[in-house]
Design a protein around this motif. Structure first.
Motif, PDB file in Angstrom:
ATOM      1  N   THR A 177      -0.785  -4.821 -10.928  1.00 19.47           N
ATOM      2  CA  THR A 177      -1.402  -4.016 -10.618  1.00 19.47           C
ATOM      3  C   THR A 177      -2.258  -2.452  -9.668  1.00 19.47           C
ATOM      4  O   THR A 177      -1.534  -3.201  -8.336  1.00 19.47           O
ATOM      5  CB  THR A 177      -2.637  -5.193 -10.091  1.00 19.47           C
ATOM      6  OG1 THR A 177      -2.889  -6.275 -11.210  1.00 19.47           O
ATOM      7  CG2 THR A 177      -4.207  -4.700 -10.225  1.00 19.47           C
ATOM      8  N   ILE A 178      -2.637  -1.884 -10.675  1.00 21.55           N
ATOM      9  CA  ILE A 178      -2.401  -0.617  -8.629  1.00 21.55           C
ATOM     10  C   ILE A 178      -4.366  -0.439  -9.402  1.00 21.55           C
ATOM     11  O   ILE A 178      -5.878  -0.411  -9.924  1.00 21.55           O
ATOM     12  CB  ILE A 178      -2.313   0.786  -9.958  1.00 21.55           C
ATOM     13  CG1 ILE A 178      -0.788   0.085  -9.919  1.00 21.55           C
ATOM     14  CG2 ILE A 178      -2.668   1.592  -9.322  1.00 21.55           C
ATOM     15  CD1 ILE A 178       0.034   1.192 -11.164  1.00 21.55           C
ATOM     16  N   ARG A 179      -4.810  -0.354  -7.837  1.00 22.07           N
ATOM     17  CA  ARG A 179      -5.759  -0.290  -7.240  1.00 22.07           C
ATOM     18  C   ARG A 179      -6.125   0.620  -7.170  1.00 22.07           C
ATOM     19  O   ARG A 179      -5.072   1.952  -6.305  1.00 22.07           O
ATOM     20  CB  ARG A 179      -5.936  -1.312  -6.450  1.00 22.07           C
ATOM     21  CG  ARG A 179      -6.771  -2.299  -7.517  1.00 22.07           C
ATOM     22  CD  ARG A 179      -7.238  -3.763  -6.182  1.00 22.07           C
ATOM     23  NE  ARG A 179      -7.001  -4.573  -7.432  1.00 22.07           N
ATOM     24  CZ  ARG A 179      -7.882  -5.648  -8.040  1.00 22.07           C
ATOM     25  NH1 ARG A 179      -9.049  -4.686  -8.249  1.00 22.07           N
ATOM     26  NH2 ARG A 179      -8.061  -6.509  -8.625  1.00 22.07           N
ATOM     27  N   ASP A 180      -7.441   1.649  -6.593  1.00 20.61           N
ATOM     28  CA  ASP A 180      -7.440   2.724  -5.581  1.00 20.61           C
ATOM     29  C   ASP A 180      -7.915   2.200  -4.074  1.00 20.61           C
ATOM     30  O   ASP A 180      -7.744   1.195  -3.998  1.00 20.61           O
ATOM     31  CB  ASP A 180      -8.087   3.438  -6.122  1.00 20.61           C
ATOM     32  CG  ASP A 180      -9.428   3.325  -6.068  1.00 20.61           C
ATOM     33  OD1 ASP A 180     -10.013   2.319  -5.578  1.00 20.61           O
ATOM     34  OD2 ASP A 180     -10.401   4.043  -6.827  1.00 20.61           O
ATOM     35  N   ALA A 181      -7.378   3.535  -3.654  1.00 13.09           N
ATOM     36  CA  ALA A 181      -8.002   2.807  -1.931  1.00 13.09           C
ATOM     37  C   ALA A 181      -8.911   2.527  -1.811  1.00 13.09           C
ATOM     38  O   ALA A 181      -9.223   1.526  -0.462  1.00 13.09           O
ATOM     39  CB  ALA A 181      -8.224   4.549  -0.790  1.00 13.09           C
ATOM     40  N   GLY A 182     -10.171   2.366  -2.266  1.00 21.54           N
ATOM     41  CA  GLY A 182     -11.322   1.587  -2.159  1.00 21.54           C
ATOM     42  C   GLY A 182     -11.852   0.826  -2.753  1.00 21.54           C
ATOM     43  O   GLY A 182     -12.569  -0.859  -2.879  1.00 21.54           O
ATOM     44  N   GLY A 183     -10.110  -0.246  -3.459  1.00 19.08           N
ATOM     45  CA  GLY A 183      -9.903  -1.138  -3.927  1.00 19.08           C
ATOM     46  C   GLY A 183     -10.337  -1.352  -5.709  1.00 19.08           C
ATOM     47  O   GLY A 183      -9.998  -2.664  -6.044  1.00 19.08           O
ATOM     48  N   ARG A 184     -10.280  -0.208  -6.185  1.00 16.58           N
ATOM     49  CA  ARG A 184     -11.331  -0.453  -7.307  1.00 16.58           C
ATOM     50  C   ARG A 184      -9.612  -0.630  -8.422  1.00 16.58           C
ATOM     51  O   ARG A 184      -9.034  -0.061  -8.236  1.00 16.58           O
ATOM     52  CB  ARG A 184     -12.333   0.575  -7.605  1.00 16.58           C
ATOM     53  CG  ARG A 184     -13.467   0.912  -7.613  1.00 16.58           C
ATOM     54  CD  ARG A 184     -14.311   1.081  -7.214  1.00 16.58           C
ATOM     55  NE  ARG A 184     -13.767   3.386  -6.694  1.00 16.58           N
ATOM     56  CZ  ARG A 184     -14.063   3.552  -5.930  1.00 16.58           C
ATOM     57  NH1 ARG A 184     -13.915   2.603  -4.630  1.00 16.58           N
ATOM     58  NH2 ARG A 184     -13.205   4.331  -5.011  1.00 16.58           N
ATOM     59  N   ALA A 224       0.769  -1.253   0.045  1.00 15.80           N
ATOM     60  CA  ALA A 224      -0.040  -0.060  -0.165  1.00 15.80           C
ATOM     61  C   ALA A 224       1.140   1.232   0.026  1.00 15.80           C
ATOM     62  O   ALA A 224       1.776   1.167   1.008  1.00 15.80           O
ATOM     63  CB  ALA A 224      -0.854  -0.334   1.298  1.00 15.80           C
ATOM     64  N   ILE A 225       0.627   1.879  -0.645  1.00 21.35           N
ATOM     65  CA  ILE A 225       1.418   2.995  -1.180  1.00 21.35           C
ATOM     66  C   ILE A 225       0.579   4.647  -1.362  1.00 21.35           C
ATOM     67  O   ILE A 225      -1.099   4.481  -1.423  1.00 21.35           O
ATOM     68  CB  ILE A 225       2.285   3.380  -2.404  1.00 21.35           C
ATOM     69  CG1 ILE A 225       1.768   3.661  -3.676  1.00 21.35           C
ATOM     70  CG2 ILE A 225       3.280   2.089  -2.056  1.00 21.35           C
ATOM     71  CD1 ILE A 225       2.645   3.501  -5.116  1.00 21.35           C
ATOM     72  N   THR A 226       0.943   5.539  -0.586  1.00 17.08           N
ATOM     73  CA  THR A 226      -0.108   7.220  -0.266  1.00 17.08           C
ATOM     74  C   THR A 226       1.342   7.987  -1.954  1.00 17.08           C
ATOM     75  O   THR A 226       2.426   8.422  -1.611  1.00 17.08           O
ATOM     76  CB  THR A 226       0.059   7.409   0.479  1.00 17.08           C
ATOM     77  OG1 THR A 226      -0.479   7.172   1.976  1.00 17.08           O
ATOM     78  CG2 THR A 226      -0.756   9.094   0.553  1.00 17.08           C
ATOM     79  N   VAL A 227       0.038   8.479  -2.680  1.00 16.53           N
ATOM     80  CA  VAL A 227       0.262   9.215  -3.791  1.00 16.53           C
ATOM     81  C   VAL A 227      -1.325   9.927  -4.085  1.00 16.53           C
ATOM     82  O   VAL A 227      -2.430   9.615  -4.408  1.00 16.53           O
ATOM     83  CB  VAL A 227       0.047   7.929  -5.440  1.00 16.53           C
ATOM     84  CG1 VAL A 227      -0.036   8.682  -6.347  1.00 16.53           C
ATOM     85  CG2 VAL A 227       1.305   6.787  -5.651  1.00 16.53           C
ATOM     86  N   ALA A 228      -0.143  10.931  -4.087  1.00 11.80           N
ATOM     87  CA  ALA A 228      -1.510  12.675  -3.953  1.00 11.80           C
ATOM     88  C   ALA A 228      -1.553  12.836  -5.704  1.00 11.80           C
ATOM     89  O   ALA A 228      -1.328  12.035  -6.777  1.00 11.80           O
ATOM     90  CB  ALA A 228      -0.361  13.839  -4.145  1.00 11.80           C
ATOM     91  N   ALA A 229      -2.904  13.667  -5.979  1.00 16.45           N
ATOM     92  CA  ALA A 229      -2.957  14.191  -7.131  1.00 16.45           C
ATOM     93  C   ALA A 229      -1.939  13.916  -8.243  1.00 16.45           C
ATOM     94  O   ALA A 229      -1.344  15.086  -7.719  1.00 16.45           O
ATOM     95  CB  ALA A 229      -4.302  14.620  -6.652  1.00 16.45           C
TER      96      ALA A 229
END
Length: 101
Positions: free
Chosen positions: A88-95, A61-66
Protein backbone atom coordinates in the motif's frame (compact mmCIF):
# COMPACT_ATOMS: atom_id res chain seq x y z
CA UNK A 1 31.50 -11.58 -5.89
CA UNK A 2 28.46 -13.85 -6.23
CA UNK A 3 26.10 -13.11 -9.11
CA UNK A 4 22.81 -11.39 -8.24
CA UNK A 5 19.78 -13.66 -8.15
CA UNK A 6 18.42 -16.84 -6.60
CA UNK A 7 20.85 -19.69 -5.99
CA UNK A 8 21.01 -22.94 -4.03
CA UNK A 9 22.94 -22.97 -0.77
CA UNK A 10 24.20 -25.97 1.19
CA UNK A 11 26.31 -26.16 4.31
CA UNK A 12 29.11 -28.70 4.65
CA UNK A 13 29.71 -30.08 8.15
CA UNK A 14 31.72 -32.97 9.60
CA UNK A 15 28.55 -35.05 9.34
CA UNK A 16 27.96 -34.26 5.67
CA UNK A 17 25.97 -31.76 3.59
CA UNK A 18 22.70 -30.14 4.56
CA UNK A 19 19.71 -30.09 2.26
CA UNK A 20 19.80 -27.30 -0.29
CA UNK A 21 17.87 -24.12 0.44
CA UNK A 22 17.17 -21.26 -1.94
CA UNK A 23 19.00 -18.04 -1.21
CA UNK A 24 18.72 -14.61 -2.86
CA UNK A 25 21.89 -12.57 -3.51
CA UNK A 26 21.37 -8.84 -3.94
CA UNK A 27 23.71 -5.95 -4.83
CA UNK A 28 21.56 -3.18 -3.31
CA UNK A 29 22.06 -1.70 0.17
CA UNK A 30 20.22 -4.00 2.61
CA UNK A 31 17.84 -3.04 5.44
CA UNK A 32 17.13 -5.74 8.02
CA UNK A 33 13.85 -7.22 9.12
CA UNK A 34 11.62 -4.58 10.74
CA UNK A 35 8.04 -5.26 11.87
CA UNK A 36 6.67 -2.14 13.53
CA UNK A 37 3.72 0.23 13.35
CA UNK A 38 6.20 3.11 13.05
CA UNK A 39 7.67 4.08 9.68
CA UNK A 40 11.30 3.15 9.15
CA UNK A 41 13.17 5.59 6.87
CA UNK A 42 14.58 3.88 3.81
CA UNK A 43 16.99 5.48 1.33
CA UNK A 44 16.59 4.28 -2.25
CA UNK A 45 17.84 2.14 -3.88
CA UNK A 46 17.45 -0.52 -1.20
CA UNK A 47 16.70 -4.15 -0.53
CA UNK A 48 14.61 -5.13 2.50
CA UNK A 49 14.66 -8.67 3.85
CA UNK A 50 12.32 -10.06 6.42
CA UNK A 51 10.03 -12.77 7.65
CA UNK A 52 6.34 -12.64 6.80
CA UNK A 53 4.15 -13.39 9.78
CA UNK A 54 0.37 -13.28 9.40
CA UNK A 55 -1.05 -10.02 10.65
CA UNK A 56 2.26 -8.15 10.93
CA UNK A 57 2.90 -4.76 9.42
CA UNK A 58 6.18 -3.53 7.94
CA UNK A 59 6.22 0.23 7.23
CA UNK A 60 8.94 2.07 5.34
CA UNK A 61 9.13 5.77 4.47
CA UNK A 62 10.77 6.62 1.15
CA UNK A 63 11.19 9.94 -0.61
CA UNK A 64 10.11 10.04 -4.24
CA UNK A 65 10.35 13.14 -6.44
CA UNK A 66 7.58 14.20 -8.81
CA UNK A 67 7.57 11.98 -11.94
CA UNK A 68 10.21 9.67 -10.44
CA UNK A 69 9.55 5.96 -10.99
CA UNK A 70 10.05 3.40 -8.23
CA UNK A 71 9.61 -0.36 -8.56
CA UNK A 72 8.97 -2.95 -5.86
CA UNK A 73 9.61 -6.68 -6.06
CA UNK A 74 8.86 -9.50 -3.65
CA UNK A 75 10.95 -12.61 -4.27
CA UNK A 76 9.28 -14.91 -1.74
CA UNK A 77 7.69 -17.15 -4.36
CA UNK A 78 11.02 -17.63 -6.12
CA UNK A 79 12.35 -18.90 -2.79
CA UNK A 80 9.53 -21.42 -2.46
CA UNK A 81 7.64 -19.44 0.19
CA UNK A 82 3.85 -19.17 0.31
CA UNK A 83 3.63 -15.44 1.00
CA UNK A 84 0.92 -13.06 -0.15
CA UNK A 85 2.25 -9.57 0.59
CA UNK A 86 0.10 -6.46 0.16
CA UNK A 87 1.82 -3.22 -0.88
CA UNK A 88 0.00 0.00 0.00
CA UNK A 89 1.43 3.37 -1.03
CA UNK A 90 0.45 6.54 0.84
CA UNK A 91 1.54 10.12 0.34
CA UNK A 92 3.39 12.24 2.93
CA UNK A 93 0.04 13.16 4.52
CA UNK A 94 -0.96 9.50 4.93
CA UNK A 95 -3.55 9.57 2.14
CA UNK A 96 -4.03 6.43 0.01
CA UNK A 97 -2.29 6.55 -3.41
CA UNK A 98 -2.17 2.96 -4.71
CA UNK A 99 -2.25 -0.68 -3.63
CA UNK A 100 -1.05 -3.96 -5.11
CA UNK A 101 -1.95 -7.41 -3.77
Amino acid sequence: DAPVGVCGLRLATRDGLTNAVLFHVEDLPVKGNVATDKQVPLALPACVWGTFTEGTLHRYAITVAANERVSFECVSHRLGKDADPLLTIRDAGGRFVAECD
